[in-house]
Design an enzyme around this catalytic site. Structure first.
Site, PDB file in Angstrom:
ATOM      1  CD  GLU A  90     -15.600  75.642 -46.962  1.00 37.89           C
ATOM      2  OE1 GLU A  90     -14.685  75.765 -46.972  1.00 37.89           O
ATOM      3  OE2 GLU A  90     -16.292  76.332 -48.039  1.00 37.89           O
ATOM      4  N   GLY A  93     -16.327  81.476 -42.608  1.00 40.13           N
ATOM      5  CA  GLY A  93     -15.620  82.762 -41.959  1.00 40.13           C
ATOM      6  C   GLY A  93     -16.068  84.015 -41.810  1.00 40.13           C
ATOM      7  NE  ARG A 157     -14.703  85.866 -45.766  1.00 37.87           N
ATOM      8  CZ  ARG A 157     -15.620  85.043 -46.087  1.00 37.87           C
ATOM      9  NH1 ARG A 157     -16.079  83.610 -45.719  1.00 37.87           N
ATOM     10  NH2 ARG A 157     -16.695  85.610 -47.031  1.00 37.87           N
ATOM     11  CG  LEU A 174     -22.597  53.624 -53.986  1.00 41.76           C
ATOM     12  CD1 LEU A 174     -21.576  54.198 -53.098  1.00 41.76           C
ATOM     13  CD2 LEU A 174     -23.195  52.470 -53.745  1.00 41.76           C
ATOM     14  CG  HIS A 175     -24.346  57.189 -60.272  1.00 39.55           C
ATOM     15  ND1 HIS A 175     -23.398  56.474 -61.057  1.00 39.55           N
ATOM     16  CD2 HIS A 175     -24.605  58.425 -60.977  1.00 39.55           C
ATOM     17  CE1 HIS A 175     -23.315  57.228 -62.347  1.00 39.55           C
ATOM     18  NE2 HIS A 175     -23.972  58.168 -62.230  1.00 39.55           N
ATOM     19  NE  ARG A 184     -11.097  65.438 -57.573  1.00 43.84           N
ATOM     20  CZ  ARG A 184     -10.641  66.440 -58.157  1.00 43.84           C
ATOM     21  NH1 ARG A 184      -9.337  66.423 -58.482  1.00 43.84           N
ATOM     22  NH2 ARG A 184     -11.355  67.556 -58.507  1.00 43.84           N
TER      23      ARG A 184
END
Length: 270
Positions: A90, A93, A157, A174-175, A184
């Site tokens: 990710e 910050g 932040r 993929l599993h 989701r």
């Protein structure tokens, strides 16, 4: 793989397919490891993938890997990262000055009455939306003021709200990707993360159509039954009636036999 595929999500977010390793053929090849790719037809490949899915043979699906670049509100990312089988990186910050980009819903939703962690129905309240924007402006203004005073980025932040957009790379086999989508895409998942799941589903369906068809049939639109639920079904149905219903939907041969055994057991199926 062809050029990047990007799907806009929410007001400022997106899902972008960065890379893909393997496709439907990789699943088949892994399952037929003793024989290599061979000369099987697409129809035979589809039948094998369907068999693997309905019998929960998961490792061949792990041979396919997707890597996505995602831009999403922080509160969506925090739900996303609960799926701990992926590799994630990710934006930091600590190293970067975060952009003034906030998710602003078209309308708020009401708190659900029966589910403490869910929402329901639109709450059309202009004052609430104005309050959200006011908090955004004040928080980001405080963030910039702290930076100008020499406060470290990693501390400045702290004042930023959860609807700030973040970006991350997400690599998943993929599993486990199917498991993510099963959860989701469900109606009880938060609306915002469902929009991202739908974007990913659109990409996955295009890239591995045979695997997607099996996932949709057996997991996404299927259901597990408890012992009590099976007993109730057996009390309402006979093998003959159930077989007739299944046959009318196109099931035959070994698939019909498996479906009967699933409800009535191997000793009772026709």
């Amino acid at each position: 793989m062809e050029g990047p595929l990007t799907i806009p999500v929410l007001d400022k977010g997106f899902v972008r397919l960065v890379d893909q390793m393997g496709d439907d053929r990789a699943i088949v090849q892994a399952a037929r490891v003793s024989y290599g790719e061979g000369t099987k037809t697409v129809r035979e490949d589809a039948a094998l993938i369907d068999y693997l899915m309905r019998h929960r043979h998961t490792s061949p699906f792990e041979m396919v890997v997707f890597k996505f670049h995602v831009k999403a509100p922080i509160f969506v990312a925090r739900q996303w990262f609960r799926h701990r089988t992926a590799s994630v990186n990710e934006i930091s910050g600590r190293y970067s000055i975060l952009k003034e980009e906030f998710y602003e819903p078209e309308a708020f939703r009401k708190q659900a009455k029966r589910n403490k962690q869910a929402s329901e129905g639109a709450l059309l309240d202009e004052e609430a939306l104005a309050l959200l924007r006011k908090v955004e402006q004040e928080a980001y203004g405080a963030y910039r003021a702290l930076l100008e005073k020499g406060v470290a980025r990693e501390m400045a932040r702290m004042v930023l709200p959860l609807n700030l957009y973040t970006e991350f790379y997400w690599k998943q086999d993929l599993h486990n990707l199917f498991h993510f989508l099963k959860l989701r895409l469900a109606p009880e998942a938060q609306w915002e993360i469902r929009q991202y799941a739908r974007a990913i589903a659109e990409i996955v369906k295009e890239r591995v159509p045979l695997a997607w068809a099996a996932f949709e049939e057996h997991l996404l639109e299927g259901a597990f039954l408890s012992r009590t639920e099976l007993r109730a079904l057996r009390g309402l149905l006979t093998p003959e009636v159930y077989e007739k219903a299944l046959s009318s939907l196109g099931l035959g041969g070994s698939r019909l036999k498996e479906a009967l055994e699933k409800v009535f057991g191997p000793g009772e199926a026709l």
